[in-house]
Design an enzyme around this catalytic site. Structure first.
Site, PDB file in Angstrom:
ATOM      1  N   SER A  45       0.798  -1.237   0.000  1.00  0.00           N
ATOM      2  CA  SER A  45       0.000   0.000   0.000  1.00  0.00           C
ATOM      3  C   SER A  45       0.826   1.281   0.000  1.00  0.00           C
ATOM      4  CB  SER A  45      -0.954   0.024   1.193  1.00  0.00           C
ATOM      5  OG  SER A  45      -2.107  -0.699   0.865  1.00  0.00           O
TER       6      SER A  45
ATOM      7  N   LYS B  49       0.220   3.384  -2.918  1.00  0.00           N
ATOM      8  CA  LYS B  49      -0.945   4.270  -3.023  1.00  0.00           C
ATOM      9  C   LYS B  49      -0.519   5.734  -3.048  1.00  0.00           C
ATOM     10  CE  LYS B  49      -4.486   1.108  -1.125  1.00  0.00           C
ATOM     11  NZ  LYS B  49      -3.809  -0.181  -1.192  1.00  0.00           N
TER      12      LYS B  49
ATOM     13  N   TYR C 169      -4.183  -1.896 -10.320  1.00  0.00           N
ATOM     14  CA  TYR C 169      -4.089  -1.803  -8.856  1.00  0.00           C
ATOM     15  C   TYR C 169      -3.232  -2.941  -8.284  1.00  0.00           C
ATOM     16  CZ  TYR C 169      -5.363  -2.097  -3.960  1.00  0.00           C
ATOM     17  OH  TYR C 169      -5.292  -2.179  -2.589  1.00  0.00           O
TER      18      TYR C 169
ATOM     19  N   TYR D 111      -3.935   3.086   7.810  1.00  0.00           N
ATOM     20  CA  TYR D 111      -5.184   2.352   7.986  1.00  0.00           C
ATOM     21  C   TYR D 111      -5.990   3.017   9.100  1.00  0.00           C
ATOM     22  CZ  TYR D 111      -2.116  -0.810   5.429  1.00  0.00           C
ATOM     23  OH  TYR D 111      -1.232  -1.332   4.535  1.00  0.00           O
TER      24      TYR D 111
ATOM     25  N   VAL E 253       1.392  -3.595   3.896  1.00  0.00           N
ATOM     26  CA  VAL E 253       1.375  -4.860   4.626  1.00  0.00           C
ATOM     27  C   VAL E 253       2.615  -5.716   4.379  1.00  0.00           C
ATOM     28  CG1 VAL E 253      -1.126  -5.058   4.942  1.00  0.00           C
ATOM     29  CG2 VAL E 253      -0.077  -5.993   2.873  1.00  0.00           C
TER      30      VAL E 253
END
Ligand code: GLU
Length: 303
Positions: free
Chosen positions: A63, A66, A187, A239, A257
């Site tokens: 992530s 992102k 993605y 998160y 992660v």
């Protein structure tokens, strides 16, 4: 400031916490990583570099990608992006479906999965070859030989049922323009990018430098856009633990992660940590500890 001595001390002491977290286990490539890996790298806006432990070994950035996704999205779509995705912390799990339902398919922010999927859709609408252009974009941040781990990308696809649901749900609400499969393909490739702590610290340095890549002088974002990306990292980068991270570390950053975390101190430096064992919220347990110690011992944070 003797960053090298500080890093050496912090990492020596942090090894005592290894064994307290658990590596991500939803795909084999992450489940099989050596849980005792630990690396830290710093890059300063003045061109200094410091590293300790496994700082040159590549791992799955997951992530953290992102942030690259968002920066590219801002570059191609500008402020129009914010009609499709918000900037509020979600306070929910990173892949929550519930919130999306009562907020009509508009994700809270670009760092939860739904938000990143919308930004990916925007990239698909503007770029001819989004997968290739993502890699060359990261390479333009002074990182050579960036690549996708195709095995990870395939595993993400095989296990990513919630992401499939998120895209379909947003498509039903008119917030996805391209095909569901194309969005997922781009993605899942982003999740599979492999980078080291050194590469991550280097590639995030423009966010500590008002949007300009130190060295090349290339402007990636305006200073105002850079402020915004950093603000979203601070409020949404961890998160549903963003508040804890701001409280303990006091820096904008983003985790994945795979156990990586990158954070920036505006006008000073970027710092990346990798330790694959995660806490119950999905953030690197030792990684947060290392960064907390770093801002505590140096007295440097944004507050
Ligand atoms: N690749 C995973 C997913 O999209 C999670 C990535 C992460 O949170 O680091 O579900």
């Amino acid at each position: 400031m003797d960053y090298q001595a500080i890093l050496n001390e912090i990492v020596d002491e942090a090894r005592a916490f290894l064994g307290e977290g658990r590596v991500a286990s939803y795909i084999p490539a992450l489940a099989n990583v050596d849980p005792r890996k630990l690396g830290v790298a710093i890059e300063t806006v003045n061109g200094e570099q410091f590293a300790v432990g496994d700082a040159t070994e590549r791992f799955s950035i997951q992530s953290i990608s992102k942030v690259f996704n968002l920066v590219l999205g801002i570059r191609v779509a500008g402020d129009d992006l914010w009609q499709r995705v918000g900037v509020e912390p979600s306070g929910n799990r990173f892949n929550s479906l519930v919130q999306l339902e009562y907020e009509n398919g508009i994700p809270r922010n670009p760092f939860i999965n739904a938000g990143a999927l919308v930004v990916t859709d925007v990239l698909l609408s503007h770029l001819r070859e989004p997968n290739a252009e993502m890699l060359s974009f990261v390479e333009s941040l002074r990182c050579s030989s960036i690549y996708y781990d195709e095995e990870v990308a395939v595993s993400e696809r095989e296990t990513g049922f919630t992401n499939v649901a998120l895209v379909n749900f947003m498509k039903a609400h008119g917030n996805i323009s391209n095909s569901v499969d194309d969005v997922l393909n781009v993605y899942f490739h982003q999740c599979s990018i492999e980078m080291s702590c050194e590469g991550l610290a280097r590639s995030f340095l423009f966010l500590a430098n008002g949007g300009v890549v130190p060295g090349s002088g290339e402007r990636i974002l305006t200073s105002s856009q850079t402020k915004r990306v950093n603000a979203i990292m601070l409020t949404c980068g961890f998160y549903d633990e963003a508040g804890q991270f701001a409280y303990r570390v006091g820096l904008p950053g983003k985790s994945g992660v795979g156990g990586g975390i990158v954070a920036v101190i505006p006008d000073v430096l970027s710092i990346a940590v990798w330790s694959p064992e995660l806490n119950p919220r999905g953030n690197s347990l030792v990684g947060i500890h290392v960064l907390e110690q770093f801002t505590t011992l140096t007295g440097m944070s944004i507050f």
